[in-house]
Each structure stands twice: as structure tokens, then as C-alpha cells.
Design a protein around this motif. Structure first.
Motif, PDB file in Angstrom:
ATOM      1  N   PRO A 192      12.999  -9.480   2.513  1.00 19.09           N
ATOM      2  CA  PRO A 192      13.646  -9.647   1.201  1.00 19.09           C
ATOM      3  C   PRO A 192      15.140  -9.422   1.315  1.00 19.09           C
ATOM      4  CG  PRO A 192      12.445  -7.565   1.299  1.00 19.09           C
ATOM      5  CD  PRO A 192      12.073  -8.339   2.527  1.00 19.09           C
ATOM      6  N   GLU A 193      15.888 -10.122   0.475  1.00 19.51           N
ATOM      7  CA  GLU A 193      17.351 -10.070   0.545  1.00 19.51           C
ATOM      8  C   GLU A 193      17.882  -8.668   0.280  1.00 19.51           C
ATOM      9  OE1 GLU A 193      21.166 -12.259  -1.619  1.00 19.51           O
ATOM     10  OE2 GLU A 193      19.161 -13.141  -1.750  1.00 19.51           O
ATOM     11  N   THR A 194      17.296  -7.957  -0.687  1.00 22.89           N
ATOM     12  CA  THR A 194      17.695  -6.586  -1.021  1.00 22.89           C
ATOM     13  C   THR A 194      16.441  -5.767  -1.290  1.00 22.89           C
ATOM     14  OG1 THR A 194      17.776  -6.844  -3.436  1.00 22.89           O
ATOM     15  CG2 THR A 194      19.734  -7.535  -2.187  1.00 22.89           C
ATOM     16  N   ASP A 195      16.634  -4.474  -1.533  1.00 19.48           N
ATOM     17  CA  ASP A 195      15.503  -3.606  -1.857  1.00 19.48           C
ATOM     18  C   ASP A 195      14.856  -3.978  -3.188  1.00 19.48           C
ATOM     19  OD1 ASP A 195      15.899  -2.212   0.452  1.00 19.48           O
ATOM     20  OD2 ASP A 195      16.981  -0.542  -0.488  1.00 19.48           O
ATOM     21  N   LEU A 196      15.598  -4.686  -4.033  1.00 19.45           N
ATOM     22  CA  LEU A 196      15.088  -5.054  -5.349  1.00 19.45           C
ATOM     23  C   LEU A 196      14.544  -6.484  -5.388  1.00 19.45           C
ATOM     24  CD1 LEU A 196      17.854  -3.555  -7.698  1.00 19.45           C
ATOM     25  CD2 LEU A 196      15.816  -2.438  -6.761  1.00 19.45           C
ATOM     26  N   SER A 197      14.764  -7.233  -4.339  1.00 21.26           N
ATOM     27  CA  SER A 197      14.344  -8.632  -4.315  1.00 21.26           C
ATOM     28  C   SER A 197      12.818  -8.743  -4.259  1.00 21.26           C
ATOM     29  CB  SER A 197      14.948  -9.344  -3.106  1.00 21.26           C
ATOM     30  OG  SER A 197      16.362  -9.351  -3.191  1.00 21.26           O
ATOM     31  N   PRO A 198      12.270  -9.840  -4.774  1.00 25.62           N
ATOM     32  CA  PRO A 198      10.813 -10.034  -4.783  1.00 25.62           C
ATOM     33  C   PRO A 198      10.194  -9.865  -3.409  1.00 25.62           C
ATOM     34  CG  PRO A 198      11.866 -11.672  -6.163  1.00 25.62           C
ATOM     35  CD  PRO A 198      12.971 -10.951  -5.459  1.00 25.62           C
ATOM     36  N   ASN A 199       9.133  -9.077  -3.368  1.00 23.31           N
ATOM     37  CA  ASN A 199       8.412  -8.844  -2.119  1.00 23.31           C
ATOM     38  C   ASN A 199       6.931  -8.581  -2.405  1.00 23.31           C
ATOM     39  OD1 ASN A 199       8.325  -8.659   0.702  1.00 23.31           O
ATOM     40  ND2 ASN A 199       8.566  -6.440   0.676  1.00 23.31           N
ATOM     41  N   TRP A 200       6.478  -9.042  -3.569  1.00 22.59           N
ATOM     42  CA  TRP A 200       5.106  -8.779  -3.986  1.00 22.59           C
ATOM     43  C   TRP A 200       4.124  -9.753  -3.321  1.00 22.59           C
ATOM     44  CZ3 TRP A 200       3.017 -13.127  -6.161  1.00 22.59           C
ATOM     45  CH2 TRP A 200       3.890 -14.039  -6.755  1.00 22.59           C
ATOM     46  N   GLY A 201       2.845  -9.389  -3.363  1.00 25.25           N
ATOM     47  CA  GLY A 201       1.801 -10.295  -2.921  1.00 25.25           C
ATOM     48  C   GLY A 201       0.978  -9.851  -1.730  1.00 25.25           C
ATOM     49  N   LYS A 202       1.515  -8.963  -0.892  1.00 27.27           N
ATOM     50  CA  LYS A 202       0.784  -8.573   0.327  1.00 27.27           C
ATOM     51  C   LYS A 202      -0.552  -7.901   0.019  1.00 27.27           C
ATOM     52  CE  LYS A 202       0.608  -8.076   4.843  1.00 27.27           C
ATOM     53  NZ  LYS A 202      -0.526  -7.141   5.011  1.00 27.27           N
ATOM     54  N   PRO A 203      -0.651  -6.968  -0.926  1.00 28.16           N
ATOM     55  CA  PRO A 203      -1.964  -6.370  -1.231  1.00 28.16           C
ATOM     56  C   PRO A 203      -2.996  -7.404  -1.682  1.00 28.16           C
ATOM     57  CG  PRO A 203      -0.221  -4.986  -2.086  1.00 28.16           C
ATOM     58  CD  PRO A 203       0.432  -6.263  -1.645  1.00 28.16           C
ATOM     59  N   SER A 204      -2.556  -8.380  -2.469  1.00 30.50           N
ATOM     60  CA  SER A 204      -3.472  -9.436  -2.902  1.00 30.50           C
ATOM     61  C   SER A 204      -3.941 -10.262  -1.710  1.00 30.50           C
ATOM     62  CB  SER A 204      -2.796 -10.353  -3.923  1.00 30.50           C
ATOM     63  OG  SER A 204      -2.540  -9.671  -5.124  1.00 30.50           O
ATOM     64  N   LEU A 205      -3.012 -10.553  -0.809  1.00 30.63           N
ATOM     65  CA  LEU A 205      -3.368 -11.293   0.397  1.00 30.63           C
ATOM     66  C   LEU A 205      -4.415 -10.531   1.195  1.00 30.63           C
ATOM     67  CD1 LEU A 205      -2.915 -13.583   2.463  1.00 30.63           C
ATOM     68  CD2 LEU A 205      -1.126 -12.149   3.474  1.00 30.63           C
ATOM     69  N   ASP A 206      -4.221  -9.231   1.366  1.00 32.31           N
ATOM     70  CA  ASP A 206      -5.167  -8.409   2.113  1.00 32.31           C
ATOM     71  C   ASP A 206      -6.547  -8.435   1.452  1.00 32.31           C
ATOM     72  OD1 ASP A 206      -3.188  -7.763   3.911  1.00 32.31           O
ATOM     73  OD2 ASP A 206      -2.690  -5.864   2.939  1.00 32.31           O
ATOM     74  N   TYR A 207      -6.556  -8.417   0.119  1.00 31.50           N
ATOM     75  CA  TYR A 207      -7.823  -8.470  -0.609  1.00 31.50           C
ATOM     76  C   TYR A 207      -8.587  -9.756  -0.274  1.00 31.50           C
ATOM     77  CZ  TYR A 207     -11.014  -9.484  -4.447  1.00 31.50           C
ATOM     78  OH  TYR A 207     -12.121  -9.840  -5.178  1.00 31.50           O
ATOM     79  N   PHE A 208      -7.896 -10.878  -0.319  1.00 27.24           N
ATOM     80  CA  PHE A 208      -8.564 -12.153  -0.057  1.00 27.24           C
ATOM     81  C   PHE A 208      -8.984 -12.272   1.407  1.00 27.24           C
ATOM     82  CE2 PHE A 208      -6.516 -13.401  -4.055  1.00 27.24           C
ATOM     83  CZ  PHE A 208      -7.572 -14.051  -4.670  1.00 27.24           C
ATOM     84  N   LEU A 209      -8.137 -11.798   2.319  1.00 24.50           N
ATOM     85  CA  LEU A 209      -8.494 -11.880   3.738  1.00 24.50           C
ATOM     86  C   LEU A 209      -9.729 -11.041   4.047  1.00 24.50           C
ATOM     87  CD1 LEU A 209      -4.990 -11.779   5.461  1.00 24.50           C
ATOM     88  CD2 LEU A 209      -6.560 -13.721   5.325  1.00 24.50           C
ATOM     89  N   ASN A 210      -9.917  -9.971   3.285  1.00 24.49           N
ATOM     90  CA  ASN A 210     -11.102  -9.136   3.486  1.00 24.49           C
ATOM     91  C   ASN A 210     -12.387  -9.870   3.104  1.00 24.49           C
ATOM     92  OD1 ASN A 210      -9.872  -6.832   4.529  1.00 24.49           O
ATOM     93  ND2 ASN A 210      -9.465  -5.976   2.500  1.00 24.49           N
ATOM     94  N   GLN A 211     -12.259 -10.923   2.302  1.00 23.69           N
ATOM     95  CA  GLN A 211     -13.436 -11.702   1.923  1.00 23.69           C
ATOM     96  C   GLN A 211     -14.001 -12.506   3.083  1.00 23.69           C
ATOM     97  OE1 GLN A 211     -14.310 -11.033  -1.356  1.00 23.69           O
ATOM     98  NE2 GLN A 211     -12.493  -9.763  -1.146  1.00 23.69           N
ATOM     99  N   TYR A 212     -13.212 -12.587   4.166  1.00 21.73           N
ATOM    100  CA  TYR A 212     -13.654 -13.381   5.310  1.00 21.73           C
ATOM    101  C   TYR A 212     -14.214 -12.506   6.438  1.00 21.73           C
ATOM    102  CZ  TYR A 212     -11.151 -17.125   2.982  1.00 21.73           C
ATOM    103  OH  TYR A 212     -10.718 -18.052   2.052  1.00 21.73           O
ATOM    104  N   LYS A 213     -14.296 -11.211   6.201  1.00 22.44           N
ATOM    105  CA  LYS A 213     -14.797 -10.294   7.246  1.00 22.44           C
ATOM    106  C   LYS A 213     -16.305 -10.128   7.131  1.00 22.44           C
ATOM    107  CE  LYS A 213     -10.486  -7.711   7.718  1.00 22.44           C
ATOM    108  NZ  LYS A 213      -9.821  -6.395   7.626  1.00 22.44           N
TER     109      LYS A 213
END
Length: 213
Positions: A192-213
Motif C-alpha cells: 500500500p502507498e501509505t499506512d492509511l491506503s486501502p489494504n483490505w481483503g486478505k482475511p476474506s481471501l484466507d476464508y475462501f482458500l480454506n474452502q479448498y482444503k
């Protein structure tokens, strides 16, 4: 004497601006820390209101309205009363317009939110709205990728939308997997460009990837 007064005034102005900046950053970080928990806590409107108050106070910062828009559309996705979803979409759109007006342009992150809003609008009545809103969603996701090919969020939204699309229409769990895997690669390298810049989504990604385990 006159020079001294001017110097003191300038010092006070800089000090006050610095203090305001510190307060703004602290408030933003506190609220940003809650962004990825909206799905679990179902508090999107509360978070959106907090960001909106920051934006109204600062007036020249686009990120508070951007995050308010994101929190609103996310809460709208979870709304069980279909008749209320258009209200969430409209409110999210208004907040995003404020963000882009201050920013002075569209960027990859705002285009991604436009795609999310269109997806929300489509869920009100998929049968009658699919043609219109799926096209808007695809157009904005492509634009988001064109504006910043390193941004993992457009690909993440593509993956999610594919996951929830019936297999008969080219979607489903198996069809979504490659998109989730590519999104993971982008998240791992994204800065992300700064500490305040958008960086959301990783927890959701992890949730979906867990559906393939």
C-alpha cells in the motif's frame, strides 16, 4: 517586533496543523483496523458513520469517504431484507462520489468499489438485473486492473463473484479457485502507498482458500 509576531503565528499554524494531522491519522488507523471484521461483527454502518464524521471534519481527505463507502456496501451485501439493498447501494455511491470529488479522479480502488456496488444492486433481483449490472461490474473490475495491475482487490472480487455464480453460468467453487490463487499471489507482493491506503481483503481471501482444503 512585527517579524516576531509573524514567526510566532507561523509556528502556531504549523503546530496546529501537525496536531490535526496526528489526530486524523490516529482516528483513521483505529477505524481501518476494524474494516476486515465487518463481516463478523455486522457493524458496517457504525464504521461507515465513523469514517464519514472524519471526512466531514477533514474536508480535504478522500480516504474517509472511500472507507465509509466500502463499509456501507459490505454491510449491504449482508442485508437479509432485499428491499433495503438499493438504499445501501445508493448511500455507498454517494460516499464514493465524495471521495472521488476530493481525489479529483478515479483510481483502481474506487473502480473496485463501483464494481462491488453494482454487484450489490444486481443481488436485489438477479434474474432481471443480471445483464445490466454484471456488465457494469465487469467494466469497473477491468478498469481497476488497468489502473493498477498490482492491486489484488479487483481479482479478489472477480473470484468471489465467480464463487457465488452457479456452475451452469460458468461459476462455482472450482471455477473460482484459479482467481483466488492469483489474488493470493498479488496480496503477497502488494505494498500500500501509505499506512492509511486501502489494504483490505486478505482475511476474506484466507476464508475462501480454506474452502479448498
Amino acid at each position: 517586533m512585527k517579524t516576531t509576531i509573524i514567526l510566532v503565528a507561523a509556528f502556531l499554524l504549523v503546530t496546529n496543523t501537525f496536531a490535526q494531522s496526528e489526530k486524523y491519522v490516529a482516528a483513521m488507523k483505529s477505524n481501518i483496523a476494524q474494516i476486515d471484521n465487518i463481516m463478523a461483527k455486522q457493524n458496517g454502518l457504525e464504521i461507515a458513520n465513523q469514517f464519514t464524521r472524519i471526512g466531514d471534519a477533514e474536508k480535504t481527505q478522500w480516504l474517509p469517504y472511500y472507507y465509509a463507502s466500502y463499509a456501507t456496501v459490505t454491510q449491504g451485501m449482508m442485508e437479509k431484507d432485499v428491499s433495503k439493498k438499493d438504499e445501501f447501494a445508493a448511500r455507498s455511491t454517494d460516499l464514493l462520489k465524495k471521495a472521488e470529488t476530493i481525489l479529483g479522479k478515479e483510481n483502481s480502488e474506487t473502480a473496485t468499489l463501483k464494481a462491488m456496488i453494482a454487484t450489490l444492486e444486481m443481488t436485489v433481483d438477479p434474474q432481471s438485473r443480471y445483464m445490466k449490472y454484471s456488465a457494469i461490474t465487469k467494466e469497473n473490475l477491468q478498469k481497476a486492473e488497468d489502473l493498477d495491475s498490482t492491486n489484488p482487490r479487483p481479482l479478489m472480487i472477480i473470484a468471489q463473484n465467480t464463487f457465488y455464480t452457479p456452475a451452469a453460468f460458468g461459476g462455482g467453487k472450482d471455477a473460482a479457485k484459479p482467481f483466488f490463487e492469483k489474488a493470493k499471489q498479488k496480496f503477497e507482493s502488494f505494498k500500500p502507498e501509505t499506512d492509511l491506503s486501502p489494504n483490505w481483503g486478505k482475511p476474506s481471501l484466507d476464508y475462501f482458500l480454506n474452502q479448498y482444503k
